[in-house]
Design an enzyme around this catalytic site. Structure first.
Site, short mmCIF file in Angstrom:
data_model
loop_
_atom_site.label_atom_id
_atom_site.label_comp_id
_atom_site.label_asym_id
_atom_site.label_seq_id
_atom_site.Cartn_x
_atom_site.Cartn_y
_atom_site.Cartn_z
CG HIS A 299 44.01 50.62 37.37
ND1 HIS A 299 42.96 49.73 37.47
CD2 HIS A 299 45.12 49.87 37.27
CE1 HIS A 299 43.43 48.49 37.41
NE2 HIS A 299 44.74 48.55 37.29
CG ASP A 311 44.48 44.60 37.94
OD1 ASP A 311 44.76 45.80 38.03
OD2 ASP A 311 44.38 44.00 36.85
CD GLU A 343 45.34 49.86 33.81
OE1 GLU A 343 46.48 49.46 33.56
OE2 GLU A 343 44.38 49.08 33.93
CD GLU A 344 42.23 46.51 34.29
OE1 GLU A 344 42.74 46.11 33.23
OE2 GLU A 344 42.61 46.14 35.41
CG ASP A 372 48.14 48.16 37.96
OD1 ASP A 372 47.35 47.43 38.62
OD2 ASP A 372 48.06 48.32 36.73
CG HIS A 465 42.44 41.15 33.99
ND1 HIS A 465 42.88 41.57 32.76
CD2 HIS A 465 42.82 42.12 34.85
CE1 HIS A 465 43.51 42.74 32.87
NE2 HIS A 465 43.48 43.08 34.14
N1 BES Z 1 47.33 45.49 36.37
C1 BES Z 1 47.33 45.12 35.00
C2 BES Z 1 48.67 44.57 34.53
C3 BES Z 1 49.88 45.41 34.83
C4 BES Z 1 50.36 45.66 36.12
C5 BES Z 1 50.57 45.95 33.77
C6 BES Z 1 51.48 46.43 36.34
C7 BES Z 1 51.72 46.71 33.99
C8 BES Z 1 52.17 46.96 35.28
C9 BES Z 1 46.77 46.24 34.17
O1 BES Z 1 45.64 46.77 34.78
C10 BES Z 1 46.34 45.66 32.83
O2 BES Z 1 45.49 44.82 32.77
N2 BES Z 1 46.97 46.12 31.77
C11 BES Z 1 46.70 45.63 30.46
C12 BES Z 1 46.99 46.65 29.40
C13 BES Z 1 46.15 47.92 29.47
C14 BES Z 1 46.66 48.94 28.49
C15 BES Z 1 44.68 47.63 29.27
C16 BES Z 1 47.62 44.43 30.20
O3 BES Z 1 48.72 44.39 30.77
O4 BES Z 1 47.22 43.56 29.44
ZN ZN Z 2 45.92 46.90 36.83
#
Ligand code: BES
Ligand code: ZN
Length: 504
Positions: A299, A311, A343-344, A372, A465
């Site tokens: 992303h 990230d 993605e976020e 990611d 984040h």
């Molecule tokens: N990079 C993050 C976390 C991540 C890394 C999750 C690698 C899985 C594999 C990702 O951008 C994120 O913040 N994901 C969210 C969920 C998404 C559906 C908004 C989370 O993990 O809370």
């Molecule tokens: Zn991410």
């Protein structure tokens, strides 16, 4: 010196050392390490081979951490110039897209910017569904209802008007066509609450028709067959509905229908729906065999809180450098790169892309590799577990190739259950083998992880984040190792997808 300053100094030293190595090696290198917007590297010899399919070793050699870092600097600058972030729908995101596109064009590619609406829904307060005149039957409505995603907002008290219901329900699901056709609303009293039954067409089609017919609210009940009796958890797909829309169980629907049109119902929702245009970037390097495509993506958007360098500028920059170094090669299988938007906000870009694939296009995709967070400062070195629940057959082959490359360098490697938190998830859900690399987010590192990977007991990424997820929030050495693993997998599968295809 605080730990961040120490890290910054060490990172700086590493960059100087690595730059030195590149200079010493430059006589052997066939292509320039840094990105250029003026010259296309497509004219120089492809990595690892005079003409034709790239080799894993050749691609690893060509993809350097200095090349990747130049992209990270550009993405940090995109955030710095635009409110400190690169969040989907923001100018910082659009600047990130412009950078990726210009780099790809300069390398001789023809990238595609795929636009889509990033829609978000929030419920500010719990919904209300109650009988306004409780005089007669007690329909026990409380607690047995739910707001549809992308429902409008409002507080309506009005008579109930059943719309072409199928009661008792037909034997099979989708026997009811309630509300699917505009004529279902012929004679509909404007301002009434439309009582609709699930079935045949999307919820959105029923509600669009109800809205056009002048309904003040809509209540949709489950269709009534076995497995279709509970309160459905439904979506209206995106913004644009102004009516409050609630879902109820089959039982409540039946009772409302029996109660007659002199029953007044109160329907209240308090919601917020937004839709902003954003985009994915896609680019393809055609292979000799058009039937198999290997995909790699990550992303490009950040959260609104900060610049999102680990990230996920880390994954985006790595993919960009790999794509750049592959320009001009002729792999056996087609390689398609993706930089996902939003993605976020819930994997919106990758979901949009996968949802738009027809069967033939989906079947052409041999595998999807996700990058990611691949430069976490207090890293773990993790490969997506190809045997995890929900991982399609063939995913274990991707895991094996990534793990062997890292282990072959004498590095410690762990597995991570990929879950549904990043852009591999829509691919896995579509049955496409997935793999990926991850160096850790805000989870605290265990003592075993500290023994295996070094570092401290804090989070793998203390700036996850956060606004401090900037150029200093990286370990360039692990980033380099992850880039080598990604390059290995891409070049390996670009030559031969058989091991994945046979497992799948
Ligand atoms: N990079 C993050 C976390 C991540 C890394 C999750 C690698 C899985 C594999 C990702 O951008 C994120 O913040 N994901 C969210 C969920 C998404 C559906 C908004 C989370 O993990 O809370
Ligand atoms: Zn991410």
């Amino acid at each position: 010196m605080d730990p961040r300053s120490t890290r910054r100094l060490l990172t700086g030293l590493l960059v100087v050392l690595l730059a030195g190595c590149t200079l010493a090696r430059s006589g052997q290198d066939s292509r320039s390490a840094g990105p250029s917007t003026t010259s296309a590297p497509a004219t120089s010899a492809p990595p690892g081979t005079a003409a034709g399919a790239p080799t894993p070793a050749g691609l690893r050699e060509a993809v350097t951490v200095e090349g990747i870092r130049a992209h990270l600097v550009a993405l940090q600058a995109a955030a710095d110039r635009h409110d400190g972030n690169r969040a989907a729908g923001s100018p910082g995101y659009d600047a990130s897209v412009d950078y990726v596109v210009s780099q790809l064009r300069a390398a001789g590619y023809t990238p595609e910017v795929q636009r889509f609406q990033a829609s978000q829904f929030r419920e500010r307060n719990r919904p209300v569904l109650e009988l306004a005149d409780r005089g007669g039957t007690d329909l026990e409505l409380d607690g047995d209802h739910r707001t549809f995603e992308f429902s409008g907002s409002g507080d309506v008290t009005a008579p109930v008007q059943p719309v072409d219901l199928r009661l008792p329900p037909g034997q099979a699901p989708d026997s009811s066509t309630s509300g699917c056709e505009p004529p279902d609303f012929t004679g509909f009293p404007r301002g009434a609450v439309a009582l609709l039954q699930r079935g045949t067409c999307p919820f959105r089609a029923k509600v669009d028709n109800a809205q056009r017919a002048g309904a003040a609210a809509a209540v949709i009940f489950n269709e009534g067959q076995a497995g279709r009796t509970e309160v459905p958890a439904g979506t209206l797909g995106g913004p644009g509905i102004t009516l409050p829309v609630l879902a109820v169980s089959f039982q409540i629907g039946q009772r409302l229908a029996a109660a007659g049109t002199d029953q007044r119902l109160r329907v209240r929702t308090d919601t917020e729906s937004t839709g902003r245009p954003t985009s994915n970037v896609l680019v393809e390097l055609p292979g000799a065999d058009p039937d198999r495509v290997i995909m790699a993506g990550g992303h490009l958007d950040s959260v609104a809180a900060g610049p999102g360098i680990n990230d996920n500028a880390s994954g985006s920059a790595t993919l960009l450098e790999i794509a750049r170094q592959l320009a001009g090669t002729r792999p056996t299988h087609t390689i398609r790169f993706a930089w996902w938007g939003a993605e976020e906000l819930g994997l919106l870009g990758s979901r949009h892309y996968v949802a738009g694939l027809d069967d033939a296009e989906r079947e052409r995709i041999a595998l999807y590799l996700n990058l990611d967070m691949v430069g976490s400062p207090n890293f773990r070195r993790l490969v997506y577990d190809g045997d995890a629940q929900g991982a399609p057959a063939g995913s274990e082959v991707v895991e094996r190739v990534l793990t062997s490359q890292l282990r072959g360098e004498g590095l410690a490697v762990g597995e991570t259950a990929p879950g549904n938190g990043s852009d591999h998830a829509p691919f896995a859900a579509a049955g496409i083998p997935v793999g990926g690399l991850f160096t850790g987010a805000d989870e605290t590192k265990s003592t075993e992880d500290q023994t295996a990977f070094g570092g401290t007991g804090g989070p793998a990424d203390p700036c996850y984040h956060d606004r401090c997820d900037d150029l200093d929030n990286l370990d360039l050495e692990v980033l380099d190792q992850m880039a080598d693993a990604a390059a290995t997998a891409i070049a390996t599968f670009a030559r031969d997808t058989d091991p994945v295809d046979r497992a799948g």
